[in-house]
Design a protein around this motif. Structure first.
Motif, short mmCIF file in Angstrom:
data_model
loop_
_atom_site.label_atom_id
_atom_site.label_comp_id
_atom_site.label_asym_id
_atom_site.label_seq_id
_atom_site.Cartn_x
_atom_site.Cartn_y
_atom_site.Cartn_z
N SER A 186 -3.41 11.06 7.37
CA SER A 186 -3.94 9.97 6.54
C SER A 186 -3.07 8.73 6.66
CB SER A 186 -4.02 10.42 5.07
OG SER A 186 -4.92 11.51 4.92
N ILE A 212 -3.07 5.30 -2.66
CA ILE A 212 -3.97 6.30 -2.08
C ILE A 212 -3.38 7.67 -2.36
CG2 ILE A 212 -5.07 7.13 0.03
CD1 ILE A 212 -4.39 4.19 1.11
N ARG A 250 -7.49 5.16 -4.92
CA ARG A 250 -8.50 6.07 -4.39
C ARG A 250 -7.87 7.39 -4.00
NH1 ARG A 250 -9.22 4.96 1.65
NH2 ARG A 250 -7.67 3.34 2.16
N THR A 251 -8.72 8.41 -3.84
CA THR A 251 -8.24 9.76 -3.55
C THR A 251 -8.91 10.29 -2.29
OG1 THR A 251 -7.92 10.21 -5.91
CG2 THR A 251 -8.00 12.12 -4.43
N VAL A 299 -4.47 5.02 7.41
CA VAL A 299 -4.48 3.93 6.42
C VAL A 299 -3.27 3.01 6.53
CG1 VAL A 299 -5.80 5.38 4.85
CG2 VAL A 299 -3.33 5.23 4.57
N GLU A 344 -2.33 -1.30 -3.70
CA GLU A 344 -3.24 -0.18 -3.45
C GLU A 344 -2.44 1.12 -3.46
OE1 GLU A 344 -6.60 1.33 -0.19
OE2 GLU A 344 -5.23 -0.31 0.32
N ARG A 372 0.85 -1.19 0.00
CA ARG A 372 0.00 0.00 0.00
C ARG A 372 0.89 1.25 0.00
NH1 ARG A 372 -3.06 -0.74 4.63
NH2 ARG A 372 -4.67 -1.79 3.38
N LEU A 427 0.96 5.50 -0.23
CA LEU A 427 0.26 6.78 -0.13
C LEU A 427 1.09 7.84 -0.83
CD1 LEU A 427 -1.45 8.20 3.06
CD2 LEU A 427 0.07 9.65 1.68
#
Length: 285
Positions: A99, A30, A84-85, A103, A28, A2, A4
Motif C-alpha cells: 500500500s 490512510i 480512509r481505510t 499511495v 491525509e 500523508r 499511512l
C-alpha cells in the motif's frame, strides 16, 4: 502530509493512531488493515479442503477491518481533511508495504509488541518487517501514546545530520519541541600498538568534528518550532542513545539501508535503537 498507519484491533495499533494525532497535523491519513490466513488466503486451497462458508468468513474479516478503521478514526482530531481505510486478506506487513508503494506516504506508523530480535527473526513481526523493508520514514510507537515535548535526535556525521534536519523542517511537529542533537563517538577496539600511535590526536579531532556537526545542525534547526541543545559523548552508540533516550518522548535517527538477514547478523544502530529504546522511535530514510 500523508501518513499511512498499520492497524488491527490491538492496543498497540490504537496507540500508534493516537500518537500520530498528537505528533502531526496530517492532510491525509490512510489506515491499512490486513489479515493473514496463511494457506487459506487462497480460495483454491480453501476449496480443496472443503472449507464451508469461506467466502462469508473472508467478508466478515474484511468488514472487521473496516470497523477497526472506524474505531481508529475516532482517535484522531476531527480536523484532518481526509481519512480512509484499506482492507485486504493478506499478510499485514506485506499489505502495508504494498500500500505504501501505491499511495506514497510521507510516513508509515505502526505499533509494536516489543518482541526480542531472535523471536522476530524466527516468528516474524509486522513492525520488524516494516522497519527492515520500508523505503519511507517510519514511526515505531512504543507503549501508550503521549504528548511529545522533548526529542532526542541522534546523528552520525554531517550527511546524517543534514538528512534528519531536512526531514524535521519539512515535516514539522504539531507543537514546538525541545530537541537535543546527540553524537556518540564509538570506541575503537582491537587496535595494534603500531596503530595506537597518533590515535589520541585522531580521537580529539573526531570529537571536534562531531561538536562542529551538532553545533551547525543546531544553528540550522533553531526556530520557534525547535529549541535546540547539543551533546557529544563517547560510548557504544545504541547503549548511549537508548540510555539517554529514557528522559525523552521520542528518538529520531537515520536508517542506513542495511537489509534482511545481513542487517540482523551484522547489526545496525537504528535497528538496535528500535529494539532497546523505551520510547517511540522515528526512523528517517
Amino acid at each position: 502530509m500523508r501518513i499511512l498507519i498499520g492497524i488491527d484491533w490491538s492496543d498497540e495499533a490504537f496507540a500508534a493512531v493516537e500518537q500520530v494525532g498528537l505528533l502531526y497535523r496530517p492532510d491525509e491519513v490512510i489506515f491499512v488493515h490486513g489479515v493473514d490466513l496463511g494457506m487459506l488466503n487462497s480460495p483454491l486451497v480453501a476449496g480443496a479442503v472443503n472449507l464451508q462458508g469461506y467466502d462469508e468468513w473472508r467478508q466478515a474479516l474484511t468488514e472487521s477491518g473496516r470497523m477497526a478503521g472506524e474505531r481508529c478514526r475516532t482517535l484522531l482530531p476531527a480536523e484532518i481533511p481526509s481519512i480512509r481505510t484499506l482492507c485486504d486478506i493478506q499478510h499485514p506487513a506485506t499489505f502495508i508495504l504494498d500500500s505504501a508503494a501505491t499511495v506514497k506516504p510521507d510516513l508509515i506508523a505502526t505499533g509494536t509488541h516489543d518482541r526480542s530480535r531472535m523471536m522476530e527473526l524466527f516468528a516474524g513481526s509486522v513492525s520488524h518487517r516494516i522497519v527492515l523493508h520500508a523505503t519511507v520514514p517510519t514511526l515505531i510507537v512504543k507503549g501508550k501514546a503521549r504528548p511529545v515535548t522533548c526529542v532526542l535526535m541522534a546523528v552520525e556525521g554531517r550527511e546524517d545530520a543534514t538528512r534528519l534536519q531536512t526531514w524535521l523542517m519539512s515535516h514539522p511537529f504539531k507543537n514546538p519541541v525541545a530537541v537535543t542533537i546527540l553524537s556518540v563517538l564509538a570506541p575503537v577496539h582491537n587496535i595494534s600498538e603500531q596503530l595506537m600511535v597518533g590515535l589520541g590526536d585522531w580521537s580529539e579531532q573526531s570529537k571536534r568534528d562531531a561538536e562542529q556537526v551538532v553545533q551547525d545542525t543546531a544553528l540550522a534547526l533553531a526556530s520557534p518550532q525547535f529549541s535546540v541543545s547539543t551533546e557529544v559523548r563517547p560510548g557504544d552508540p545504541v547503549t548511549a542513545i537508548c540510555e539517554m533516550g529514557k528522559s525523552y518522548d521520542l528518538i529520531v535517527v537515520s536508517s542506513h539501508g542495511r537489509k534482511g538477514f545481513n542487517r540482523f547478523m551484522l547489526g545496525s544502530v537504528s535497528d538496535g535503537i528500535v529494539h532497546r529504546a523505551n520510547c517511540s522511535v522515528l526512523l528517517v530514510r
